[in-house]
Every structure is written in C-alpha cells, then in structure tokens.
Design a protein around this motif. Structure first.
Motif, mmCIF file in Angstrom:
data_model
loop_
_atom_site.group_PDB
_atom_site.id
_atom_site.type_symbol
_atom_site.label_atom_id
_atom_site.label_comp_id
_atom_site.label_asym_id
_atom_site.label_seq_id
_atom_site.Cartn_x
_atom_site.Cartn_y
_atom_site.Cartn_z
ATOM 1 N N ASN A 141 15.199 3.582 18.551
ATOM 2 C CA ASN A 141 14.439 2.378 18.206
ATOM 3 C C ASN A 141 12.968 2.772 18.077
ATOM 4 O O ASN A 141 12.318 3.097 19.069
ATOM 5 C CB ASN A 141 14.607 1.305 19.286
ATOM 6 N N TYR A 159 4.707 4.759 7.837
ATOM 7 C CA TYR A 159 6.159 4.758 8.065
ATOM 8 C C TYR A 159 6.502 6.038 8.826
ATOM 9 O O TYR A 159 5.689 6.965 8.911
ATOM 10 C CB TYR A 159 6.937 4.658 6.753
ATOM 11 N N THR A 171 11.817 4.860 8.436
ATOM 12 C CA THR A 171 11.621 3.433 8.658
ATOM 13 C C THR A 171 11.029 2.793 7.404
ATOM 14 O O THR A 171 10.667 3.475 6.445
ATOM 15 C CB THR A 171 10.664 3.189 9.830
ATOM 16 N N ARG A 172 10.900 1.492 7.449
ATOM 17 C CA ARG A 172 10.228 0.786 6.363
ATOM 18 C C ARG A 172 8.711 1.024 6.441
ATOM 19 O O ARG A 172 8.199 1.419 7.495
ATOM 20 C CB ARG A 172 10.514 -0.715 6.439
ATOM 21 N N TRP A 182 7.377 -1.720 14.250
ATOM 22 C CA TRP A 182 8.582 -1.599 13.436
ATOM 23 C C TRP A 182 9.784 -2.274 14.119
ATOM 24 O O TRP A 182 10.500 -3.027 13.495
ATOM 25 C CB TRP A 182 8.910 -0.122 13.190
ATOM 26 N N ASN A 183 10.019 -1.943 15.381
ATOM 27 C CA ASN A 183 11.228 -2.391 16.083
ATOM 28 C C ASN A 183 12.456 -2.163 15.201
ATOM 29 O O ASN A 183 13.287 -3.040 15.006
ATOM 30 C CB ASN A 183 11.138 -3.867 16.475
ATOM 31 N N GLU A 184 12.530 -0.952 14.683
ATOM 32 C CA GLU A 184 13.591 -0.598 13.732
ATOM 33 C C GLU A 184 14.522 0.420 14.372
ATOM 34 O O GLU A 184 14.090 1.477 14.847
ATOM 35 C CB GLU A 184 12.973 -0.034 12.450
ATOM 36 N N ARG A 185 15.826 0.089 14.385
ATOM 37 C CA ARG A 185 16.830 0.939 15.038
ATOM 38 C C ARG A 185 17.534 1.821 14.015
ATOM 39 O O ARG A 185 18.038 1.327 13.007
ATOM 40 C CB ARG A 185 17.839 0.084 15.801
ATOM 41 N N ILE A 186 17.571 3.119 14.330
ATOM 42 C CA ILE A 186 18.191 4.107 13.448
ATOM 43 C C ILE A 186 19.169 4.931 14.266
ATOM 44 O O ILE A 186 18.841 5.379 15.372
ATOM 45 C CB ILE A 186 17.124 5.012 12.804
#
Length: 292
Positions: A141, A159, A171-172, A182-186
């Motif tokens: 995350n 990014y 990420t975006r 971001w709080n983006e999970r990969i």
C-alpha cells in the motif's frame, strides 16, 4: 515441506533419494493432473492470478487428482478403457518410468554441485524465460509522499514505480502536489531467491522524459520470515513479531514494526528517499505465503 528447484537449489542426498522414490515430476503430474477434462494448463506467461489459481487447485485442493472423490469413479473407468484399447504394456511403462527417474536423479546431482556464480547466471536466465518459483505474495500500500522535490517550477506531478525481481508496477499520477496521498494497493509475487523491493518516485512530464524524484530499497526477507513463522504457529491475538530499527545504516525515518492482527502479517515503513534533495515515502506491506 518447502519447494525445491531442480535448477536453482542445492539438493542433499536424502532429498534426491526421496524424489526418486516418488518417481519425479512426470509421476507426480500423472497423479495431480490425472483428471482435467476441458481444463487448459496455464503457460509461464499466463496472468499471475490464473497461474496461482491453477496451483492451488492442483496441489492444495487436489481437484484434478484421482484422490478427489468426484474424480475417482470416472477416472477409473477412463483408465480401464484406455488400457484395453491401447494395449497398455506394464513392462514398457516400468522401463520408461525407471529411465525417467534416472534422468531426474542425474540432473539433480549435477545441479547440487554447481557453484554459486553459475547459480546466479541460471537464476537470471530462468527468470527471463518465465521459469520463476514463487514463495508468496506481497501487498504494497503506497500511502503517501511528504515534502517531495520540486521538478516543475514550483511543484511536481509524482508517481511511484515498484519493482520486485522482474516485475514492475506503478501508481497513478497525482497532479501538482508535493505531499501526495495515493493510498494505492499493489500486489506482487515474491520470487525465490527473494530480491529487495525497490521504489522509485518520478515527476510525470508530457513533452520530455519523466524526472527522477528519489528512490528507496527495502529488504522484505524479515517480513517473509515472520509471515512463515506465523503460519506455523498457534497465535490468535494481535502482537508484534519483530522490529526494524532506524539507524545510520538504513533510510528509516522511524523504527518499523512487523505485527500480526486479524490474521494478517504487516509492516509499516516510513523512508527517506535517496539520491534526491528531499522527500519521504510512507508504505504498508502485507505478506501472504503460498501454502505448501
């Protein structure tokens, strides 16, 4: 029992004998892939989720094995019919089976004595061919960046690129923000041997190459070891499993705890970005070992 590679690992004599007793990959595949009507086996370049689903169905659930009650009666009928129609020769099969076993044993012994330098070359070549063995999954995350470097006059469009072995995802882009959230999970698969997780921050540009905004590297082996230990334990309560201390030898902003809660082994990390004038990156890791 863990998974050993014939090409990448060193084998003991006992392990080689054990493989010989089982009959090698050919014999095991005859068992675990005996009943696959209308099911196509994934290729090395198939999507990761498809390969993982097939592995779990094959080894964990044994859906294609004659040991599965749903397959047993149908498979016995098929095997009896095939044997009678094809003139199955037991002696020929046993001779071929013995030959296959000897080839497997010889291959294993040759690779057992291969030098470390040769193993590194083999690992790289095998990875490029899609013949990578995985020990689990890691969920990353990417939480936020703080006080990132300016690359577009007064701001940046940051990014993050994540790299683990030969896998890379990003990420975006967040426009005009030096403190992006971001709080983006990969999710990435963890290859064996385990490489470091690399993170690179870039500024997105439209008419020129993207500008670097720093990088970081994380050793994920302690998290993997903690996750494997938890899998074999009877722990049910939330607790700390380990700590990565911030010091002069690493880029941690503060100590990083490895903990378990709700059955998940996680690690929160705040890093100072390297090779840049300023910037911090906050991420959360979760390790999910493959069930052996």
């Amino acid at each position: 029992m863990g998974v050993l590679s014939v090409k990448l690992d060193e084998w003991t004599v006992e392990q080689v004998h054990s493989l010989g007793e089982m009959g090698g990959n050919a014999a095991l595949n005859m068992k675990y892939e005996a009943f696959m009507p209308g099911i196509s086996k994934p290729r090395p370049d198939s999507p990761f989720e498809e390969r993982l689903d097939f592995i779990r169905r094959k080894y964990e659930l044994q859906q294609f094995s004659p040991c599965n009650e749903q397959n047993a009666s149908s498979l016995n009928t098929c095997l009896s019919s095939a044997a009678s129609s094809s003139g199955f020769d037991k002696k020929s099969y046993e001779k071929q089976h013995t030959s296959n076993r000897l080839q497997v044993l010889g291959h294993a012994f040759r690779n057992s004595w291969r030098r470390k330098e040769e193993q590194k070359t083999t690992t790289k070549r095998s990875s490029m061919m899609g013949m990578v063995e995985f020990v689990g999954l890691i969920k990353v995350n990417v939480v936020r960046g703080t006080n990132l470097a300016v690359r577009d006059v007064v701001t940046s469009d940051p990014y993050v690129i994540l790299t683990l072995g030969h896998q890379s995802m990003k990420t975006r882009v967040i426009k005009n923000n030096l403190n992006p959230v971001w709080n983006e999970r990969i999710m990435l698969s963890i290859p064996e041997p385990v490489p470091p997780l690399k993170l690179q921050v870039y500024d997105k540009d439209t008419f020129s190459a993207d500008d670097r905004m720093g990088e970081a590297e994380i050793d994920i082996q302690p998290l993997i070891s903690a996750a494997k230990a938890y899998e074999n334990s009877s722990i049910t309560e939330p607790m700390h499993l380990g700590k990565w201390l911030a010091n002069e030898d690493n880029t941690l902003i503060k100590d990083s705890q490895i903990s378990v809660a709700d059955g998940k082994v996680k690690q929160e990390i705040t890093l100072k970005l390297q090779n840049v004038e300023r910037g911090e990156l906050e991420i959360e890791l979760e390790c999910v070992p493959l069930i052996q």
